[in-house]
Design an enzyme around this catalytic site. Structure first.
Site, mmCIF file in Angstrom:
data_model
loop_
_atom_site.group_PDB
_atom_site.id
_atom_site.type_symbol
_atom_site.label_atom_id
_atom_site.label_comp_id
_atom_site.label_asym_id
_atom_site.label_seq_id
_atom_site.Cartn_x
_atom_site.Cartn_y
_atom_site.Cartn_z
ATOM 1 N N TYR A 67 15.743 68.691 76.937
ATOM 2 C CA TYR A 67 14.549 67.904 77.264
ATOM 3 C C TYR A 67 13.950 68.366 78.590
ATOM 4 O O TYR A 67 12.745 68.652 78.693
ATOM 5 C CB TYR A 67 14.957 66.438 77.322
ATOM 6 C CG TYR A 67 13.946 65.478 77.859
ATOM 7 C CD1 TYR A 67 12.851 65.087 77.100
ATOM 8 C CD2 TYR A 67 14.101 64.906 79.123
ATOM 9 C CE1 TYR A 67 11.938 64.161 77.586
ATOM 10 C CE2 TYR A 67 13.200 63.977 79.610
ATOM 11 C CZ TYR A 67 12.117 63.615 78.840
ATOM 12 O OH TYR A 67 11.222 62.693 79.331
ATOM 13 N N ALA A 68 14.798 68.439 79.618
ATOM 14 C CA ALA A 68 14.305 68.823 80.939
ATOM 15 C C ALA A 68 13.700 70.222 80.891
ATOM 16 O O ALA A 68 12.655 70.486 81.508
ATOM 17 C CB ALA A 68 15.441 68.773 81.955
ATOM 18 N N ASN A 89 12.844 56.288 85.975
ATOM 19 C CA ASN A 89 13.437 55.135 85.267
ATOM 20 C C ASN A 89 12.551 53.890 85.302
ATOM 21 O O ASN A 89 12.889 52.885 85.936
ATOM 22 C CB ASN A 89 14.846 54.866 85.798
ATOM 23 C CG ASN A 89 15.799 55.989 85.388
ATOM 24 O OD1 ASN A 89 15.799 57.062 85.985
ATOM 25 N ND2 ASN A 89 16.566 55.774 84.337
ATOM 26 N N ARG A 106 18.093 54.079 75.851
ATOM 27 C CA ARG A 106 18.482 54.285 77.249
ATOM 28 C C ARG A 106 19.281 53.081 77.759
ATOM 29 O O ARG A 106 19.426 52.077 77.069
ATOM 30 C CB ARG A 106 17.245 54.574 78.095
ATOM 31 C CG ARG A 106 16.783 56.001 77.892
ATOM 32 C CD ARG A 106 15.478 56.271 78.577
ATOM 33 N NE ARG A 106 14.389 55.560 77.932
ATOM 34 C CZ ARG A 106 13.117 55.643 78.324
ATOM 35 N NH1 ARG A 106 12.801 56.390 79.357
ATOM 36 N NH2 ARG A 106 12.178 54.982 77.683
ATOM 37 N N VAL A 107 19.759 53.221 78.992
ATOM 38 C CA VAL A 107 20.812 52.307 79.460
ATOM 39 C C VAL A 107 20.402 50.837 79.422
ATOM 40 O O VAL A 107 21.216 49.976 79.058
ATOM 41 C CB VAL A 107 21.310 52.731 80.869
ATOM 42 C CG1 VAL A 107 20.235 52.573 81.940
ATOM 43 C CG2 VAL A 107 22.567 51.986 81.238
ATOM 44 N N GLY A 159 32.371 56.369 84.156
ATOM 45 C CA GLY A 159 32.607 55.485 85.301
ATOM 46 C C GLY A 159 31.370 54.814 85.863
ATOM 47 O O GLY A 159 31.459 54.020 86.799
ATOM 48 N N ARG A 196 20.482 55.711 89.855
ATOM 49 C CA ARG A 196 19.104 55.753 89.360
ATOM 50 C C ARG A 196 18.214 54.909 90.269
ATOM 51 O O ARG A 196 18.675 53.922 90.861
ATOM 52 C CB ARG A 196 19.013 55.191 87.929
ATOM 53 C CG ARG A 196 19.718 56.047 86.868
ATOM 54 C CD ARG A 196 19.055 57.388 86.657
ATOM 55 N NE ARG A 196 19.654 58.171 85.583
ATOM 56 C CZ ARG A 196 20.644 59.058 85.737
ATOM 57 N NH1 ARG A 196 21.167 59.279 86.930
ATOM 58 N NH2 ARG A 196 21.107 59.736 84.698
HETATM 59 C C1 UGA Z 1 16.306 59.272 80.835
HETATM 60 C C2 UGA Z 1 15.434 60.460 80.491
HETATM 61 O O1 UGA Z 1 16.178 61.558 80.152
HETATM 62 C C3 UGA Z 1 14.527 60.801 81.620
HETATM 63 O O2 UGA Z 1 13.695 61.831 81.306
HETATM 64 C C4 UGA Z 1 13.679 59.665 81.918
HETATM 65 O O3 UGA Z 1 12.816 60.003 82.966
HETATM 66 C C5 UGA Z 1 14.575 58.549 82.310
HETATM 67 O O4 UGA Z 1 15.498 58.232 81.267
HETATM 68 C C6 UGA Z 1 13.752 57.359 82.605
HETATM 69 O O5 UGA Z 1 13.928 56.299 82.011
HETATM 70 O O6 UGA Z 1 12.869 57.509 83.454
HETATM 71 P P1 UGA Z 1 18.558 58.746 82.125
HETATM 72 O O7 UGA Z 1 18.224 57.919 83.319
HETATM 73 O O8 UGA Z 1 19.736 59.623 82.253
HETATM 74 O O9 UGA Z 1 17.296 59.646 81.743
HETATM 75 O O10 UGA Z 1 18.753 57.817 80.842
HETATM 76 P P2 UGA Z 1 19.592 56.498 80.549
HETATM 77 O O11 UGA Z 1 19.946 56.555 79.110
HETATM 78 O O12 UGA Z 1 18.824 55.308 80.968
HETATM 79 O O13 UGA Z 1 20.946 56.649 81.367
HETATM 80 C C7 UGA Z 1 21.101 56.290 82.701
HETATM 81 C C8 UGA Z 1 22.576 56.351 83.074
HETATM 82 O O14 UGA Z 1 23.275 55.308 82.404
HETATM 83 C C9 UGA Z 1 23.314 57.631 82.731
HETATM 84 O O15 UGA Z 1 24.221 57.898 83.754
HETATM 85 C C10 UGA Z 1 24.075 57.293 81.446
HETATM 86 O O16 UGA Z 1 25.220 58.069 81.264
HETATM 87 C C11 UGA Z 1 24.413 55.849 81.715
HETATM 88 N N1 UGA Z 1 24.650 54.974 80.539
HETATM 89 C C12 UGA Z 1 23.765 54.928 79.509
HETATM 90 C C13 UGA Z 1 25.774 54.134 80.522
HETATM 91 O O17 UGA Z 1 26.630 54.145 81.447
HETATM 92 N N2 UGA Z 1 25.968 53.292 79.461
HETATM 93 C C14 UGA Z 1 25.089 53.232 78.416
HETATM 94 O O18 UGA Z 1 25.333 52.406 77.491
HETATM 95 C C15 UGA Z 1 23.957 54.065 78.440
#
Ligand code: UGA
Length: 358
Positions: free
Chosen positions: A166-167, A195, A214-215, A234, A239
């Site tokens: 993606y990146a 985020n 997403r998270v 962990g 973010r």
């Molecule tokens: C994503 C996209 O890849 C980015 O391009 C985008 O800009 C960004 O979201 C955004 O919302 O702006 P990321 O922040 O890695 O990136 O996506 P998340 O799925 O929200 O994950 C955030 C963190 O939470 C990561 O460290 C992931 O491993 C963690 N996570 C996710 C958990 O610990 N538990 C979960 O159930 C889901």
């Protein structure tokens, strides 16, 4: 009078629906919106200044869909994207196609028409911080982790780690826009979101979508369904969480200062809202206890899972995202205002109202 024409690709997505809502409420804009679904913007379909077309704009139909209206448009926002990390690993070909191959002809068309292309890229183009490669992840020097639009190197992991599909696609798309600016005079703005959270974000698996979102939506589903919140590796990654209302302020303000907003890159994030994912999990439990009035959520179970188990092989995380937003503050007279707790409360209350009433 709504006499300023704006095109929004992805008006039915999370960000697009909020931007469309904001610009229609302003009253000066006539919006031509395109998306494959109108679910998130259905409440706007009756507005006389909103013209919705159900369509996926890709390389084969860009000209047909947009050629006739682009000449009179003040700006075109491109917001459509596949942006869930689970997809980057599970569907890397689709991720690259949707974020680059289906989209590049839009850049060509805007170049031909001299149309102002406002493109939402991602903070993920910065990849991992240089500091993350130092022994003990030493974050004492901001030059090694703070992300500045025109200075910070883009540090992605190896090709076998498909997290970076993606990146890499987004970074190439940015380069294609910038190359067309320097060689062919394309007017552009590139936004790197940090985020952005808010109502209508992603989907809740089993309710209004399937897969791994997403998270925020993962944790929300766990709270709604009485399952443990899962902390990947962990929950040590950081973010900077930004409320969608603040984000669309920045997006819409650009239209009133085009000379300042054009031909540059903007980080749009709220660095005061930096948390680790572990802290986010704790905070979401507390906020959900407030929303429901049920203190048991404060000790809702949390479990630990590896990135490989959760996402599959090829997952690698972005360690930290600290945005320098001084350019947006200076040129757009913008600042993110909404604190983290309010951001979570507004976002989670939306999903609770939809799905949490037992
Ligand atoms: C994503 C996209 O890849 C980015 O391009 C985008 O800009 C960004 O979201 C955004 O919302 O702006 P990321 O922040 O890695 O990136 O996506 P998340 O799925 O929200 O994950 C955030 C963190 O939470 C990561 O460290 C992931 O491993 C963690 N996570 C996710 C958990 O610990 N538990 C979960 O159930 C889901």
């Amino acid at each position: 009078m709504a006499d300023r024409r704006i095109i929004i690709l992805g008006c039915g997505g999370f960000v697009g629906s909020h931007l469309t809502e904001r610009l229609l409420a302003d009253g000066r804009f006539e919006i031509h919106g395109f998306d494959t679904s109108d679910t998130k913007c259905s409440h706007l379909l009756g507005d006389k200044n909103f013209h919705f077309t159900k369509s996926y704009v890709d390389a084969s139909n860009t000209e047909k869909m947009l050629g006739g209206i682009l000449g009179d448009a003040e700006a075109i926002y491109s917001l459509a994207a596949v942006c869930n990390p689970a997809q980057y690993v599970a569907n890397p070909v689709f991720t690259i196609k949707s974020n680059f191959i289906h989209a590049y002809s839009l850049v060509d068309l805007c170049t031909q028409h001299g149309a102002w292309l406002i493109h939402t890229s991602t903070c993920e183009v910065y990849g991992r911080t240089v500091a993350s490669y130092l022994p003990d992840n030493d974050y004492s020097n901001p030059d090694l982790f703070e992300q500045r639009e025109d200075e910070t190197p883009l540090v992605m992991g190896p090709t076998v780690n498909q997290r970076w599909t993606y990146a890499a696609a987004k970074a190439l798309f940015e380069r294609y826009i910038y190359a067309n600016h320097t060689e062919n005079g394309l007017p552009f703005t590139i936004i790197r979101p940090y985020n952005w959270f808010g109502p209508r974000m992603d989907f809740i698996p089993g309710r209004d979508g399937e897969g791994v979102p997403r998270v925020m939506a993962c944790f929300m589903k766990a709270l709604l369904d009485d399952q443990p919140l899962q902390l990947v590796d962990g929950g040590k990654a950081w973010r900077t969480i930004t409320y969608i209302g603040d984000a669309v302020d920045a997006l819409s303000k650009m239209l009133d200062v085009p000379k300042k907003a054009k031909n540059t890159f903007f980080n749009i994030g709220n660095r005061a809202n930096e948390v680790t994912i572990e802290e986010l999990a704790h905070l979401m439990r507390d906020v959900y206890a407030e929303i429901t009035g049920d203190d048991a959520y404060k000790s809702h179970p949390i479990e630990y899972v590896s990135g490989e188990k959760f996402y599959g092989p090829g997952y690698e995380d972005c360690d930290r995202r600290v945005c320098d937003v001084s350019r947006a503050e200076r040129l757009l007279d913008w600042k993110a205002e909404v604190p983290l707790r309010d951001t979570l409360r507004n976002t989670m209350a939306h999903f609770h109202d939809l799905y949490g009433q037992k």
